[in-house]
Design a protein around this motif. Structure first.
Motif, mmCIF file in Angstrom:
data_model
loop_
_atom_site.group_PDB
_atom_site.id
_atom_site.type_symbol
_atom_site.label_atom_id
_atom_site.label_comp_id
_atom_site.label_asym_id
_atom_site.label_seq_id
_atom_site.Cartn_x
_atom_site.Cartn_y
_atom_site.Cartn_z
ATOM 1 N N TYR A 201 130.363 -71.296 -7.096
ATOM 2 C CA TYR A 201 129.350 -71.313 -6.039
ATOM 3 C C TYR A 201 127.990 -70.949 -6.632
ATOM 4 O O TYR A 201 127.900 -70.089 -7.502
ATOM 5 N N SER A 202 126.973 -71.570 -6.118
ATOM 6 C CA SER A 202 125.626 -71.132 -6.466
ATOM 7 C C SER A 202 125.360 -69.793 -5.788
ATOM 8 O O SER A 202 125.978 -69.458 -4.777
ATOM 9 N N THR A 203 124.462 -69.041 -6.369
ATOM 10 C CA THR A 203 124.039 -67.776 -5.761
ATOM 11 C C THR A 203 122.506 -67.733 -5.790
ATOM 12 O O THR A 203 121.874 -68.490 -6.536
ATOM 13 N N PRO A 204 121.913 -66.841 -5.040
ATOM 14 C CA PRO A 204 120.452 -66.681 -5.136
ATOM 15 C C PRO A 204 120.052 -65.788 -6.302
ATOM 16 O O PRO A 204 118.872 -65.481 -6.446
ATOM 17 N N PHE A 205 121.023 -65.384 -7.117
ATOM 18 C CA PHE A 205 120.750 -64.417 -8.175
ATOM 19 C C PHE A 205 120.474 -65.157 -9.481
ATOM 20 O O PHE A 205 121.400 -65.448 -10.238
ATOM 21 N N TRP A 206 119.198 -65.446 -9.713
ATOM 22 C CA TRP A 206 118.818 -66.224 -10.885
ATOM 23 C C TRP A 206 118.132 -65.364 -11.916
ATOM 24 O O TRP A 206 117.622 -64.299 -11.612
ATOM 25 N N GLY A 207 118.099 -65.888 -13.156
ATOM 26 C CA GLY A 207 117.418 -65.210 -14.237
ATOM 27 C C GLY A 207 116.043 -65.783 -14.462
ATOM 28 O O GLY A 207 115.129 -65.541 -13.667
#
Lengths: 292, 94
Positions: A201-207
């Motif tokens: 799943y994609s998450t909103p937690f990006w680098g």
């Protein structure tokens, strides 16, 4: 009665417009009660927040993840202007039994998983809530047979791949080199076991790849521990070596026996179902040639 | 330091998993992962079923390996002391 209904709708429209929601189904805003629903990797979180400005920031930041699901967890958010900006990303975590306490200069939060409810007191900034949400998603994913992993995740030709490793191993590079495909994330990957099938799943937690957040998912086809290499090649380690490299990159909570045991079992089960490789890659798109 | 008449048992702060022939021990306080060689697995097999006397462990290893007794005792004690220092086992002299 008709007039009252009309006024209520107008008020909802005004508030919805103020906090920038794209769909009013995702939030209810009545005097004294403002909230929105997020669903991240199948985990639904109701965010209660009476601070209109902060709720607006949250709504905008997580706009792709707004939902109208039944909540798995309810979080009361309170703004506190006296809290200072964080000195670094590190958080202090205490997790025992059903109780989680998390704090940093900019927030302090408590969760009671038994009652599925918690509270965060924080600066009027999304990064404070974001730090808590990462931990909550990491914990709740474990019950799905999955986990949250330090890794980039990409869907290519309908197949999902994880590229994981510690900081500096190349997760963001892999994501940046995969712009022709669906990038679910460049820093944290959510893995679930849905009806016996591993799903990303994609998450909103990006680098470091901003502005690419999408809401998407896909079946997991392969998992790659990445290393910078002089040429592109992949090798299949034995399952014990694979486990030893995978476990340290899973978001876990040292000292919480039940959770660590579940994460351990989830990782072992995944390695018995999904192909695992070490990938040595050149910093260009050609690395995809060795991924089948 | 472990003594020959001590009884040892696995610590409560570990979890143990097997993958194939490999036995892996995970410490829960700091999530360190350890695996063992053949002799280590032989010793762990004795320890894992409950409190085990150090002398009995040494005798058990001696019966499996054709090595001079003093050397086996020294190696087993080194190994057990390492397990103790990493909180993988604890002394149980009740």
């Amino acid at each position: 009665m008709a007039r009252l209904k009309h006024e209520t709708n107008d008020r909802q429209k005004r508030v919805t417009s103020t906090i920038g929601l794209t769909d009013s189904k995702h939030a209810f805003n009545t005097p004294g009660e403002r909230w929105l629903m997020l669903t991240i990797a199948g985990i639904s979180l109701r965010i209660n927040c009476s601070d209109e400005e902060l709720l607006g920031l949250v709504s905008n930041s997580y706009s792709r993840f707004l939902s109208n699901s039944m909540p798995d967890l309810i979080i009361d958010v309170e703004a506190d202007e006296s809290l200072i900006a964080p000195m670094g990303p590190g958080v202090s975590i205490k997790y025992e039994g059903d109780f989680l306490s998390v704090s940093r200069e900019d927030f302090h939060a408590h969760m009671d998983f038994n009652h599925r409810r918690g509270k965060i007191t924080q600066r009027r900034a999304v990064y404070s809530l974001d730090a808590l949400l990462r931990l909550l998603v990491a914990i709740k994913l474990v019950d799905t047979g999955g986990f949250l992993l330090h890794g980039a995740s990409i869907i290519k030709d309908g197949k999902g791949y994880i590229f994981f490793g510690p900081s500096g191993s190349g997760k963001s590079t892999i994501a940046a080199l995969s712009q022709n495909y669906t990038i679910l994330g460049d820093e944290l990957t959510a893995v679930c076991n849905v009806d016996g099938k591993y799903t990303l799943y994609s998450t909103p937690f990006w680098g470091s790849t901003p502005g690419k957040t999408i809401k998407a998912s896909g079946g997991l086809n392969g998992i790659y521990r990445i290393y910078h290499g002089l040429y592109n090649r992949r090798e299949k380690p034995d399952v014990v070596s694979a486990f030893k490299t995978l476990l340290p990159q899973i978001i876990r909570f040292d000292g919480h026996k039940t959770l660590i045991e579940k994460i351990t079992d989830n990782a072992i089960n995944l390695l018995q179902e999904v192909e695992f490789y070490n990938l040595y890659f050149l910093p260009d798109e050609s690395f995809w040639e060795v991924i089948k | 330091m472990i003594k020959l008449n001590d009884n040892l048992q696995p610590s409560r702060d570990i979890t143990v998993r097997s993958i194939g022939d490999e036995v892996m021990i995970l410490t829960l306080k700091d999530t360190c992962l350890y695996s063992m060689n053949e002799v280590g697995k032989c010793i762990w097999g004795t320890l894992s079923v409950g409190p085990a006397n150090v002398n009995a462990i040494i005798k058990s290893v001696s019966s499996e390996y054709d090595v001079e007794a003093g050397l086996i005792r020294e190696d087993v004690l080194d190994f057990l002391n390492e397990l103790l220092s990493k909180d993988i086992v604890e002394i149980s002299n009740k």
